[in-house]
Write a protein that holds these residues in place. Structure first.
Motif, mmCIF file in Angstrom:
data_model
loop_
_atom_site.group_PDB
_atom_site.id
_atom_site.type_symbol
_atom_site.label_atom_id
_atom_site.label_comp_id
_atom_site.label_asym_id
_atom_site.label_seq_id
_atom_site.Cartn_x
_atom_site.Cartn_y
_atom_site.Cartn_z
ATOM 1 N N VAL A 28 -4.525 6.435 -6.932
ATOM 2 C CA VAL A 28 -3.297 6.939 -6.301
ATOM 3 C C VAL A 28 -3.118 6.404 -4.883
ATOM 4 N N SER A 29 -4.181 5.875 -4.266
ATOM 5 C CA SER A 29 -4.056 5.362 -2.900
ATOM 6 C C SER A 29 -3.088 4.191 -2.811
ATOM 7 N N TYR A 30 -2.895 3.482 -3.931
ATOM 8 C CA TYR A 30 -2.021 2.306 -3.903
ATOM 9 C C TYR A 30 -0.570 2.685 -3.581
ATOM 10 N N GLY A 31 -0.178 3.880 -3.893
ATOM 11 C CA GLY A 31 1.200 4.293 -3.585
ATOM 12 C C GLY A 31 1.491 4.195 -2.104
ATOM 13 N N GLU A 32 0.616 4.794 -1.283
ATOM 14 C CA GLU A 32 0.808 4.752 0.168
ATOM 15 C C GLU A 32 0.506 3.376 0.750
ATOM 16 N N LEU A 33 -0.490 2.707 0.202
ATOM 17 C CA LEU A 33 -0.831 1.378 0.718
ATOM 18 C C LEU A 33 0.347 0.417 0.566
ATOM 19 N N LEU A 34 0.998 0.429 -0.578
ATOM 20 C CA LEU A 34 2.106 -0.494 -0.820
ATOM 21 C C LEU A 34 3.355 -0.095 -0.034
ATOM 22 N N SER A 35 3.687 1.206 -0.042
ATOM 23 C CA SER A 35 4.911 1.631 0.655
ATOM 24 C C SER A 35 4.799 1.379 2.155
ATOM 25 N N SER A 36 3.633 1.662 2.739
ATOM 26 C CA SER A 36 3.475 1.498 4.186
ATOM 27 C C SER A 36 3.564 0.028 4.599
ATOM 28 N N GLN A 37 3.016 -0.883 3.770
ATOM 29 C CA GLN A 37 3.127 -2.305 4.104
ATOM 30 C C GLN A 37 4.559 -2.794 3.950
ATOM 31 N N GLY B 198 0.001 -0.247 23.453
ATOM 32 C CA GLY B 198 1.445 -0.452 23.545
ATOM 33 C C GLY B 198 2.117 -0.779 22.237
ATOM 34 N N ASP B 199 1.358 -0.986 21.163
ATOM 35 C CA ASP B 199 1.967 -1.305 19.866
ATOM 36 C C ASP B 199 2.425 -0.038 19.151
ATOM 37 N N SER B 200 3.368 -0.247 18.233
ATOM 38 C CA SER B 200 3.715 0.808 17.275
ATOM 39 C C SER B 200 2.917 0.560 16.003
ATOM 40 N N TRP B 201 2.543 1.632 15.331
ATOM 41 C CA TRP B 201 1.728 1.500 14.121
ATOM 42 C C TRP B 201 2.504 2.018 12.915
ATOM 43 N N ILE B 202 2.234 1.401 11.795
ATOM 44 C CA ILE B 202 2.681 1.929 10.505
ATOM 45 C C ILE B 202 1.411 2.271 9.731
ATOM 46 N N VAL B 203 1.288 3.529 9.307
ATOM 47 C CA VAL B 203 0.037 4.012 8.705
ATOM 48 C C VAL B 203 0.329 4.657 7.356
ATOM 49 N N PRO B 204 -0.435 4.307 6.321
ATOM 50 C CA PRO B 204 -0.288 5.032 5.045
ATOM 51 C C PRO B 204 -0.825 6.457 5.178
ATOM 52 N N GLY B 205 -0.068 7.409 4.726
ATOM 53 C CA GLY B 205 -0.519 8.791 4.741
ATOM 54 C C GLY B 205 -1.386 9.112 3.549
ATOM 55 N N PHE B 206 -1.953 10.337 3.523
ATOM 56 C CA PHE B 206 -2.605 10.873 2.321
ATOM 57 C C PHE B 206 -4.009 10.342 2.083
ATOM 58 N N ILE B 207 -4.291 9.100 2.482
ATOM 59 C CA ILE B 207 -5.552 8.488 2.104
ATOM 60 C C ILE B 207 -6.503 8.413 3.295
ATOM 61 N N ALA B 208 -7.799 8.313 2.979
ATOM 62 C CA ALA B 208 -8.859 8.216 3.986
ATOM 63 C C ALA B 208 -10.054 7.551 3.309
ATOM 64 N N ALA B 209 -11.201 7.625 3.951
ATOM 65 C CA ALA B 209 -12.406 7.062 3.349
ATOM 66 C C ALA B 209 -13.611 7.868 3.779
ATOM 67 N N ASP B 210 -14.645 7.880 2.923
ATOM 68 C CA ASP B 210 -15.887 8.561 3.296
ATOM 69 C C ASP B 210 -16.801 7.605 4.054
ATOM 70 N N ALA B 211 -17.985 8.048 4.401
ATOM 71 C CA ALA B 211 -18.907 7.247 5.215
ATOM 72 C C ALA B 211 -19.352 5.976 4.499
ATOM 73 N N HIS B 212 -19.215 5.923 3.166
ATOM 74 C CA HIS B 212 -19.618 4.759 2.387
ATOM 75 C C HIS B 212 -18.461 3.801 2.122
ATOM 76 N N GLY B 213 -17.290 4.131 2.683
ATOM 77 C CA GLY B 213 -16.132 3.273 2.500
ATOM 78 C C GLY B 213 -15.342 3.541 1.241
ATOM 79 N N ASN B 214 -15.715 4.587 0.493
ATOM 80 C CA ASN B 214 -14.970 4.941 -0.723
ATOM 81 C C ASN B 214 -13.653 5.613 -0.344
#
Length: 815
Positions: free
Chosen positions: A122-131, A182-198
């Motif tokens: 499900v992370s792909y939804g936010e990854l694609l829309s945010s890009q 000074g930059d503006s950021w575009i960030v995907p919501g909803f998703i994160a990662a654990d200490a192992h990068g999952n």
């Protein structure tokens, strides 16, 4: 720094993405912006559906992914990006869906969909829309960076609803900021990662939480949640049409409302910004100039006591009961530990002061494992009979009142319970915190719409009350009633605050329904084309619609219709009856209806049963309620018979005068009911019962004046026999006239006895000068001994009777 979050509807299409980016560009006038973006509306659900299909070996997942890919490609094309960004967008989308196909192919091979894999899917939804949003935004503003939320927000490995490591997240965000000053950021919501990068996710609605975490870490000037409504509402607008935005609200109130189902805001969102005192705005992407809702530390005191009404569905109550709990410490601790071990969230808690029971509310899907866990924990006590096995009650919901001001206003709970009780909404459990910011009630899930509308009306619409009418029998009287309602609707709203809506009109063949209110100028044509419906189906329609302040209006003379009154009253549906059958039926049935009316706070009114629109029953009720005792009644209660004997003088046949009465709408559909005395007998029976007498129809002595042959056969035979016995009627008239008297069909009640019959009335008597179709009732009571209390006026006619029904409707509506 400003943080703006855009929900799924705000980026559901190229047009909406452009609107969201325009809002972001406007915000840039006040400094750098962080835009947190959800998946394109509906994408997350589609990805979950694809994953589950793949796990089942269903190749439909391929079609789902192809449709989603085409939707994203179309959005990229419609954004009219310059050639290079368009190529980049196309490549990002194509590569993303290639990975999704591989992932789902792997799920299909294993026929397993773990929580970890689902989070990645499900992370792909936010990854694609945010890009996609970043590429469009970058074409207007060069200083833009796409920030992968998985590199900013650190969580544990609880896939599906991960817990955030606030300290690590704050550090990572600040490090990213140092690299992009000074930059503006575009960030995907909803998703994160654990200490192992999952890849992990923050729970459905977690994009709000992403934005709040970033705002807190950046110590932002403000956080704006951009959605498809203009702020938090006083109630769910999908359930309450008159819900309105809340302009300013405290963090605590917003937290309560979001917890109890206010979908516009994800509950965990409040905590990070509340700690830092960061203002939170809820705004409408599609009406950006609307004020929205400002959530802040100390808003101005609200004009209303209650800020909002919210609800949670899919609730199950778990009741732990038993005498073995009384005075024994530790039961609550063991109960909650058993639930905690199964990671079951407790939504509501209440306990009786006797300590005999503890009641907790949990999500319906948690009920089964909760029951197993608790029964295992208390297996010894259950076996010994000291407590009962856990008892779940399903199909429930919580409706909550929220407001800081409630603690300063006594009577809020009473108003809450009174409003629900008057509409037949039974409360299964109650919870209120010591802060008095929230009063929660547990009710049946099917009553939520009604309950929220009733409470919204009570606390936010003090000048308006919606009344919903179900009218059966649009004949002579019924059609006149509908005409009167159509004329008076604006007056009732303006002067009485009653929004009277006719929701359904039915006759013996068809039923016309519109829950939003029927057009009373076009109903005859529409009813003729409406679907067929039986009386039983019409009753179920009224009950199943479960509308607040419902009134069933019976404008028929059908005995079968009277049989449905009890079921309706038991559902707190008021009954207004022009039909005399129920009130004159067996005394036990009459008493049952009166009892149900009291028990379920539902009016049962039948003023037009006696004297059309004359206030006969109302006057009688006022006398008895004030302590007076009715000793005797004498009355002319048939407008039909009074019309007939006032117009018959022997110059034209008696049967012709009766036909005239029927043609002018003064008789019952079957005129034999009037002329046989049956209708008058019913009326005096009803009056005797309302005066406190236990009496049956068989107790009424009917002194008929018709030859027996007139009552044989059908209606036409009735008229033929009256014509054949004209000499009989002429003799009755002549006997009265020669004595200087007039014929009146009189009903009498005294000392527990009642009779009806034709009498010769002498001059000077109160009944002598009764003209036309008028009725009169003389009440002799302990207060009115020699000179009776007289109620007199028109007692027949469709227009008059309809006005009496109308008056009963208004009485029922205002109770």
């Amino acid at each position: 720094m400003q943080v703006l979050k855009f929900g799924g509807t705000s980026v559901a299409s190229a047009e909406n993405i452009a609107k969201s980016c325009d809002i972001g560009l406007r915000a840039l006038e006040n400094g750098p912006v962080v835009m947190v973006v959800s998946a394109l509306g509906g994408t997350t659900d589609a990805l979950i559906k694809a994953g589950r299909a793949a796990a089942e070996g269903n190749l439909a997942y391929q079609d789902i992914l192809q449709e989603l890919e085409q939707r994203h490609l179309t959005a990229a094309e419609e954004l009219q990006l310059p050639p290079a960004p368009l190529d980049t967008a196309t490549a990002v989308i194509t590569d993303g869906f290639l990975e999704l196909h591989r992932l789902c192919d792997g799920i299909a091979s294993l026929q397993e969909l773990s929580s970890r894999t689902l989070d990645r899917l499900v992370s792909y939804g936010e990854l694609l829309s945010s890009q996609l949003v970043e590429l469009h935004f970058h074409s207007f503003w060069l200083d833009t960076a796409w920030a992968d939320a998985r590199q900013l927000i650190r969580t544990n490995s609880r896939f599906g609803n991960a817990e955030v490591d606030i300290a690590t997240t704050s550090r990572l965000v600040k490090e990213f900021q140092a690299l992009h000053p000074g930059d503006s950021w575009i960030v995907p919501g909803f998703i994160a990662a654990d200490a192992h990068g999952n890849t992990t996710t923050l729970g459905r609605g977690g994009s709000d939480y992403t934005a709040a975490l970033l705002a807190a870490a950046l110590d932002a000037e403000k956080l704006e949640i951009w959605t498809d409504v203009s702020g938090m509402m006083t109630a769910d607008p999908r359930l309450v049409r008159s819900a309105r935005p809340i302009a300013r609200i405290s963090y605590q109130e917003a937290m309560e409302l979001s917890h109890f189902g206010a979908k516009v805001l994800y509950p965990p969102t409040i905590q990070p910004v509340m700690k830092r005192g960061i203002p939170l705005w809820i705004k409408n992407t599609f009406a950006p100039d609307d004020y929205g809702t400002l959530v802040e530390v100390a808003p101005p005191r609200a004009a209303t006591v209650v800020q909002g009404i919210s609800s949670i569905g899919n609730l199950t109550l778990l009741n732990l009961e038993g005498s073995g709990m009384v005075g024994i410490p530790g039961f609550s601790k063991r109960l909650f530990e058993a639930l905690a071990r199964e990671r079951i969230n407790v939504i509501l808690i209440t306990q009786s002061s006797s300590e005999h029971s503890i009641c907790v509310g949990v999500n319906a899907q948690d009920a089964a494992p909760a029951q197993v866990a608790v029964d295992e924990e208390f297996a010894t006590e259950i076996a010994a009979g000291r407590i009962e096995p856990l008892r779940p009650e399903r199909d429930l919901a919580i409706v909550a009142l929220v407001g800081e001001n409630m603690k300063d206003h006594p009577g809020i709970s009473g108003k809450l319970f009174g409003a629900l009780g008057q509409n037949g909404v039974n409360i299964r459990a109650i919870a209120q915190g010591a802060s008095e910011k929230n009063i929660s009630t547990v009710i049946r899930a099917q009553d939520v719409r009604k309950a929220i509308n009733v409470l919204h009306e009570a606390f936010f619409e003090a000048t308006k009350k919606q009344v919903n009418l179900f009218i059966l029998g649009p004949g002579n009287v019924g059609s006149k009633l509908l005409e009167q309602l159509a004329r008076q609707q604006p007056h009732l709203l303006e002067k009485l605050g009653l929004q009277v809506r006719v929701v359904a009109i039915a006759n013996s063949r068809h039923c016309l329904v519109d829950e939003n209110g029927l057009d009373l100028t076009a109903w005859p044509e529409e009813l003729a084309q409406a679907s067929a419906q039986t009386l039983a189906e019409f009753k179920e329609l009224i009950i199943s619609r479960n509308l607040r302040n419902s009134i069933f209006v019976d404008v028929t003379a059908n005995p079968a219709t009277a049989d449905i009154y009890a079921d309706l009253l038991a559902k707190s549906v008021a009954v207004v009856a022009c039909n005399k059958v129920a009130a004159s039926s067996d005394y036990a049935h009459y008493a049952q209806l009166k009892s149900l009316s009291k028990e379920f706070n539902a009016s049962y009114l039948f003023e037009t049963n006696v004297g059309a629109a004359l206030p006969v029953i109302g006057t009688l009720n006022d006398l008895t309620r004030s302590g007076d005792v009715v000793r005797r009644m004498e009355a002319v209660l048939s407008g039909t018979l009074n019309f007939v004997f006032n117009n018959y003088d022997g110059s034209r046949p008696f049967a012709e005068v009766v036909r005239q009465a029927q043609a002018e709408g003064y008789t019952e559909p079957d005129p034999r009911l009037d002329l046989s005395g049956t209708d008058v007998a019913r009326k005096i029976l009803i009056l005797a019962r309302e005066a406190g007498e236990v009496m049956e129809m068989a107790d009424i002595k009917i002194e008929g004046f018709l030859p027996p042959a007139c009552l044989e056969g059908d209606v036409e035979a009735f008229y033929a026999q009256m014509a054949a016995h004209e000499a009989h009627f002429k003799a009755l008239y002549d006997a009265a006239t020669s004595a200087g008297k007039r014929l009146k069909f009189v009903a009498r009640y005294a000392d527990g006895h009642a009779a009806v019959g034709l009498q010769q009335i002498a001059s000077g008597h109160d009944l002598y000068d009764l003209r036309g179709k008028d009725n009169v009732v003389l009440f002799y009571t302990d207060r009115y001994v020699e000179q009776p209390l007289v109620v007199k006026g028109a007692g027949a006619g469709a227009e008059v009777t309809a006005s009496g029904v109308f008056a009963d409707i208004i009485r029922a509506a205002r109770l």
